[in-house]
Write a protein that holds these residues in place. Structure first.
Motif, PDB file in Angstrom:
ATOM      1  N   SER A 165       0.818  -1.219   0.000  1.00  0.00           N
ATOM      2  CA  SER A 165       0.000   0.000   0.000  1.00  0.00           C
ATOM      3  C   SER A 165       0.849   1.264   0.000  1.00  0.00           C
ATOM      4  O   SER A 165       0.377   2.329  -0.405  1.00  0.00           O
ATOM      5  CB  SER A 165      -0.946   0.009   1.203  1.00  0.00           C
ATOM      6  OG  SER A 165      -0.224   0.081   2.422  1.00  0.00           O
ATOM      7  N   ASP A 174      -6.078   0.748  -3.272  1.00  0.00           N
ATOM      8  CA  ASP A 174      -7.329   0.911  -2.538  1.00  0.00           C
ATOM      9  C   ASP A 174      -7.867  -0.441  -2.076  1.00  0.00           C
ATOM     10  O   ASP A 174      -8.397  -0.562  -0.963  1.00  0.00           O
ATOM     11  CB  ASP A 174      -8.369   1.616  -3.411  1.00  0.00           C
ATOM     12  CG  ASP A 174      -7.974   3.045  -3.753  1.00  0.00           C
ATOM     13  OD1 ASP A 174      -7.084   3.606  -3.070  1.00  0.00           O
ATOM     14  OD2 ASP A 174      -8.546   3.600  -4.718  1.00  0.00           O
ATOM     15  N   ALA A 175      -7.716  -1.448  -2.917  1.00  0.00           N
ATOM     16  CA  ALA A 175      -8.197  -2.785  -2.556  1.00  0.00           C
ATOM     17  C   ALA A 175      -7.398  -3.356  -1.385  1.00  0.00           C
ATOM     18  O   ALA A 175      -7.970  -3.987  -0.488  1.00  0.00           O
ATOM     19  CB  ALA A 175      -8.116  -3.714  -3.763  1.00  0.00           C
ATOM     20  N   LYS A 178      -8.567  -1.432   1.804  1.00  0.00           N
ATOM     21  CA  LYS A 178      -9.920  -1.840   2.187  1.00  0.00           C
ATOM     22  C   LYS A 178      -9.935  -3.237   2.798  1.00  0.00           C
ATOM     23  O   LYS A 178     -10.684  -3.521   3.736  1.00  0.00           O
ATOM     24  CB  LYS A 178     -10.845  -1.793   0.968  1.00  0.00           C
ATOM     25  CG  LYS A 178     -12.296  -2.127   1.286  1.00  0.00           C
ATOM     26  CD  LYS A 178     -13.174  -2.002   0.046  1.00  0.00           C
ATOM     27  CE  LYS A 178     -14.625  -2.335   0.375  1.00  0.00           C
ATOM     28  NZ  LYS A 178     -15.490  -2.228  -0.839  1.00  0.00           N
ATOM     29  N   ASP A 195      -2.142   4.735   6.080  1.00  0.00           N
ATOM     30  CA  ASP A 195      -3.308   3.871   6.060  1.00  0.00           C
ATOM     31  C   ASP A 195      -3.563   3.280   7.438  1.00  0.00           C
ATOM     32  O   ASP A 195      -2.644   2.835   8.110  1.00  0.00           O
ATOM     33  CB  ASP A 195      -3.107   2.735   5.058  1.00  0.00           C
ATOM     34  CG  ASP A 195      -2.765   3.271   3.671  1.00  0.00           C
ATOM     35  OD1 ASP A 195      -3.409   4.245   3.252  1.00  0.00           O
ATOM     36  OD2 ASP A 195      -1.850   2.719   3.034  1.00  0.00           O
ATOM     37  N   PRO A 197      -6.366   0.763   8.240  1.00  0.00           N
ATOM     38  CA  PRO A 197      -7.552  -0.075   8.017  1.00  0.00           C
ATOM     39  C   PRO A 197      -7.845  -0.929   9.243  1.00  0.00           C
ATOM     40  O   PRO A 197      -7.044  -1.016  10.170  1.00  0.00           O
ATOM     41  CB  PRO A 197      -7.108  -0.959   6.848  1.00  0.00           C
ATOM     42  CG  PRO A 197      -5.640  -1.140   7.089  1.00  0.00           C
ATOM     43  CD  PRO A 197      -5.168   0.188   7.633  1.00  0.00           C
TER      44      PRO A 197
END
Length: 431
Positions: A165, A174-175, A178, A195, A197
């Protein structure tokens, strides 16, 4: 004096690609002997701290594999703090975790429990039929079947075609975010550009989810920084029959005498943990204070690519073991063959390095490798300003530790390699 043959690119080229305070930090002056032997390093460390660019920095350096490390330190664990940086201070070493994971895998290769060119689908069947993006970082629905199986070698050398990422762009990045495929941590606070997540629950889940993602490149064709070393942690678990963190503790940390290296810092050791800063417009903003660090919490799983906290003393012992071809304090931790293989160029033939930041060099078990006349250098750097390497030709091991992000806010990685080179060549000239 020992003969020391070392070239400029061997120390700098292999690592250099990695690439104001209101109060004056308290200085912790190093021994006169260390300053005399490494004057260029001393000037560099002093420059960063006395100027107020960083609150603290320490270099740990040693000749050969048995000599105790010498340290050159300045400043404090945190801006305005009283606790001085020393060899037992704790630093987030981030991607300097990768060579540790790489060498753990080399132990299993040496023991026949893994093979370098073994498909990881032998151990993780979900990776048997991977899909590859037709255009790297393009559509995640325009895919084709991979022609080649991902192997252990590919994971070690960032040639598996996996994403990251912090590297990828567009839909694939983005995948990953996510899906929770961000194996690292920086702060309890949400940070712009970083990030955060919902974490996955285990290395097994990380591997299973990762197997559902398309590859960015055909395995074995392109060097692209990736989560390969994190996935390798799961391969090590399956091959060894032990949790990844337990394997590292039993096979590397304990026999090397690395008593201050953890994925989670014990609460009782929080007083040794440095503060990590974000550099913004010349200002230092605390993003992970030592006393309330996210590293005091248990991570969702051990991140084999960027998860460890260590001390300069501990990481120097890892480097000393490598420089001793697997031995430290008279004890064999790894076989000489495993170390020699792991610190050699393991890149698949014909690997495309045109978009990499290791051009002109090779790559071994999680670290950069000098080639040709520059052979003999192995090491890697971390995202918060740390770097550690060995030079077999110069018989030297070297590491520098400080805490700031992003790592390219200051050229610490490159300047440290240059300073070590200046001191090594200066000693050679005097010999």
């Amino acid at each position: 004096m020992r003969q020391m043959a070392v070239s400029r690119r061997g120390l700098i080229g292999s690592l250099g690609a990695l690439a104001g305070c209101a109060l004056m930090p308290r200085l912790a002056w190093a021994s006169a002997a260390a300053e005399a032997r490494f004057p260029a390093v001393a000037r560099m460390v002093d420059g960063y701290v006395s100027s107020g660019k960083l609150p603290g920095m320490i270099a740990a350096l040693g000749w050969g594999s048995s000599e105790a490390a010498m340290d050159i330190s300045r400043g404090a664990l945190a801006k305005g703090g009283a606790a001085a940086v020393d060899m037992d201070s704790l630093f987030r070493i981030y991607s300097m975790t990768k060579p540790i994971t790489g060498m753990a895998a080399m132990m299993l290769v040496d023991e026949g429990r893994l093979r370098l060119d073994q498909p990881i689908a032998d151990l993780l069947p979900a990776f048997a039929k991977m899909q590859v993006q037709a255009v790297p970082d393009g559509s995640i629905s325009d895919l084709r079947p991979a022609k080649t199986q991902i192997t252990v070698r590919h994971l070690l050398t960032h040639t598996a075609g996996l994403g990251y990422s912090i590297i990828q762009k567009g839909p694939i990045r983005d995948a990953y975010v996510k899906a929770g495929l961000v194996p690292g941590q920086a702060s309890r606070m949400p940070l712009p550009g970083m990030d955060a997540p919902k974490p996955l629950a285990s290395l097994a889940e990380f591997a299973d989810v990762l197997a559902t993602m398309p590859l960015v490149y055909e395995p074995g064709t392109v060097w692209s920084y990736s989560v390969g070393l994190d996935l390798l942690g799961r391969v090590i678990e399956v091959a060894s029959g032990k949790p990844f963190d337990a394997f590292l503790a039993e096979r590397l940390f304990e026999p090397c005498g690395m008593t201050s290296t953890w994925f989670r810092v014990p609460a009782a050791e929080a007083g040794r943990l440095t503060t990590n800063y974000g550099v913004l417009g010349g200002l230092l903003l605390p993003i992970d204070p030592g006393r309330s660090s996210t590293y005091l919490d248990a991570p969702p799983y051990p991140f084999g690519g960027a998860g460890l906290v260590s001390s300069p003393r501990d990481y120097d012992r890892f480097l000393a073991m490598l420089l001793g071809f697997g031995r430290i304090d008279g004890r064999e931790v790894m076989s000489e063959a495993a170390v020699r293989l792991g610190t050699s160029n393991l890149l698949p033939a014909g690997t495309d390095l045109s978009r990499s930041f290791i051009k002109g060099n090779g790559f071994g078990a999680g670290g950069s490798v000098g080639l040709g006349e520059d052979a003999g250098t192995f090491g890697w750097a971390g995202a918060a300003g740390t770097v550690g390497f060995v030079s077999y030709r110069a018989a030297v091991r070297a590491g520098v530790y400080t805490q700031y992000m992003p790592s390219d806010a200051y050229p610490v990685h490159q300047e440290f390699a240059k300073a070590v080179l200046a001191d090594v060549t200066g000693r050679k000239a005097a010999a």
